[in-house]
Design a protein around this motif. Structure first.
Motif, short mmCIF file in Angstrom:
data_model
loop_
_atom_site.label_atom_id
_atom_site.label_comp_id
_atom_site.label_asym_id
_atom_site.label_seq_id
_atom_site.Cartn_x
_atom_site.Cartn_y
_atom_site.Cartn_z
N ARG A 6 -9.96 -2.21 -2.27
CA ARG A 6 -8.90 -1.91 -1.31
C ARG A 6 -7.53 -1.79 -1.96
O ARG A 6 -6.66 -1.07 -1.47
CB ARG A 6 -8.87 -2.99 -0.22
CG ARG A 6 -8.53 -4.37 -0.72
CD ARG A 6 -8.64 -5.43 0.36
NE ARG A 6 -10.00 -5.57 0.85
CZ ARG A 6 -10.42 -6.62 1.55
NH1 ARG A 6 -9.60 -7.61 1.84
NH2 ARG A 6 -11.67 -6.67 1.96
N GLU A 7 -7.34 -2.50 -3.12
CA GLU A 7 -6.05 -2.41 -3.81
C GLU A 7 -5.81 -0.98 -4.30
O GLU A 7 -4.69 -0.47 -4.23
CB GLU A 7 -6.01 -3.38 -5.00
CG GLU A 7 -5.99 -4.85 -4.61
CD GLU A 7 -7.37 -5.38 -4.24
OE1 GLU A 7 -8.36 -4.64 -4.48
OE2 GLU A 7 -7.46 -6.52 -3.74
N GLU A 8 -6.87 -0.33 -4.78
CA GLU A 8 -6.72 1.04 -5.24
C GLU A 8 -6.38 1.96 -4.06
O GLU A 8 -5.58 2.90 -4.19
CB GLU A 8 -8.02 1.52 -5.89
CG GLU A 8 -7.95 2.97 -6.39
CD GLU A 8 -9.26 3.42 -7.01
OE1 GLU A 8 -9.44 4.64 -7.14
OE2 GLU A 8 -10.09 2.55 -7.36
N GLY A 9 -6.96 1.68 -2.90
CA GLY A 9 -6.64 2.46 -1.72
C GLY A 9 -5.18 2.35 -1.34
O GLY A 9 -4.53 3.34 -0.97
N HIS A 10 -4.63 1.12 -1.43
CA HIS A 10 -3.22 0.93 -1.11
C HIS A 10 -2.34 1.67 -2.11
O HIS A 10 -1.36 2.33 -1.72
CB HIS A 10 -2.87 -0.56 -1.12
CG HIS A 10 -1.39 -0.82 -1.06
ND1 HIS A 10 -0.67 -0.71 0.12
CD2 HIS A 10 -0.50 -1.15 -2.03
CE1 HIS A 10 0.60 -0.97 -0.13
NE2 HIS A 10 0.73 -1.25 -1.42
N GLU A 11 -2.65 1.55 -3.41
CA GLU A 11 -1.83 2.21 -4.43
C GLU A 11 -1.85 3.72 -4.25
O GLU A 11 -0.82 4.39 -4.41
CB GLU A 11 -2.34 1.83 -5.81
CG GLU A 11 -2.11 0.35 -6.16
CD GLU A 11 -2.79 -0.05 -7.46
OE1 GLU A 11 -3.37 0.86 -8.11
OE2 GLU A 11 -2.73 -1.23 -7.83
N HIS A 12 -3.01 4.26 -3.92
CA HIS A 12 -3.13 5.71 -3.69
C HIS A 12 -2.25 6.14 -2.51
O HIS A 12 -1.50 7.11 -2.60
CB HIS A 12 -4.60 6.05 -3.42
CG HIS A 12 -4.89 7.51 -3.50
ND1 HIS A 12 -6.16 8.03 -3.31
CD2 HIS A 12 -4.08 8.58 -3.72
CE1 HIS A 12 -6.11 9.34 -3.42
NE2 HIS A 12 -4.86 9.70 -3.67
N LEU A 13 -2.33 5.40 -1.41
CA LEU A 13 -1.53 5.70 -0.22
C LEU A 13 -0.04 5.59 -0.53
O LEU A 13 0.75 6.46 -0.13
CB LEU A 13 -1.91 4.75 0.92
CG LEU A 13 -1.11 4.86 2.22
CD1 LEU A 13 -1.39 6.19 2.91
CD2 LEU A 13 -1.46 3.70 3.17
#
Length: 272
Positions: A6-13
């Motif tokens: 989920r951390e990668e999802g946040h960084e991408h967003l």
């Protein structure tokens, strides 16, 4: 348990939409989320305390608003947001409930006596209509992602594709304090009015007196400007259908011009 990172999802967003040198600008954000980035951040910051630990507030709000704005399926949040279908649904529920509970007292309420007096004053100054609360009208809202099983209930001969009827009252400053979506069936302005709650307080004796005076005559309640399809209620003021005298023609032009308020409100709501 599936590790979605989920951390990668946040960084991408964040890199795409919220960083100082983000990939997509304000116009792209508004086109994809159907609201400005400033409004999005105001909602997210206000609702941050409601979000449980796990996904960030930005992720949850972005997922929920994409589901509403674009009609996407909850399971499509997995690839980009790294969010499960269940979490996406919970985020949508949390956002919807949080917006109503947090902003409802300001934006989702009926006008108070003070509000009515300000509406009277604004409409009289701008439009020369003392005692006017606002303009009431309906519009058909095309339901692009209507489920196949429901299409027959929400389509009519006049509108081939599925649609919902939205009834609103709008003032000159685009304050929409009444909004009602008609139920299934072939709806027009009149039968949507019969189902809406706009006159419930008046019929139940709970409406506050909001008097105004015209030509020395005092009236107890304000009125709405409408088009010709609406019934002959004392709270509705319609234009003359076939004016003959010059004063009637003048009134018709003024009344129809003032009703542009509600048409402008519909335009803002439907703007992409």
């Amino acid at each position: 348990m599936l590790n979605r990172n989920r951390e990668e999802g946040h960084e991408h967003l964040y890199r795409d939409y919220f960083a100082d040198n983000c990939v997509y600008g304000a116009k792209d954000f508004k086109r994809r989320f159907h609201l400005s980035r400033d409004v999005f951040l105001r909602i997210a910051n206000t609702l941050e305390s409601r979000c449980r630990r796990g996904f960030t507030t930005l992720q949850k709000c972005a997922a929920a608003i994409r589901l509403m704005a674009m009609g996407e399926s909850p399971d499509t949040m997995d690839d980009y947001m790294r969010m499960s279908e269940r979490t996406a649904k919970e985020s949508l529920y949390t956002l919807s409930r949080g917006v109503v509970e947090t902003f409802g007292d300001v934006y989702l309420r009926k006008p108070s006596l003070h509000d009515l007096q300000e509406l009277y004053a604004a409409h009289e100054e701008r439009h020369w209509f003392p005692g006017m609360i606002g303009s009431i009208d309906c519009t058909h809202w095309k339901w692009k992602n209507c489920p196949v099983a429901w299409k027959g209930q929400y389509a009519s001969g006049h509108h081939g594709s599925p649609s919902l009827v939205l009834e609103v009252v709008a003032s000159q400053d685009l304050w929409i304090w009444h909004a009602f979506f008609g139920v299934t069936g072939s709806n027009n302005d009149v039968n949507v009015l019969d189902q809406s709650s706009i006159f419930d307080d008046l019929l139940n004796g709970k409406a506050s007196d909001a008097p105004f005076t015209v030509n020395g005559n005092e009236y107890k309640y304000g009125y709405y400007l409408t088009d010709g399809i609406y019934p002959q209620y004392s709270t509705f003021v319609k234009a003359f259908r076939h004016p003959v005298e010059e004063r009637d023609k003048f009134f018709k032009r003024r009344q129809e011009g003032v009703r542009k308020d509600v048409e402008r409100a519909f335009g803002v709501l439907k703007a992409k």
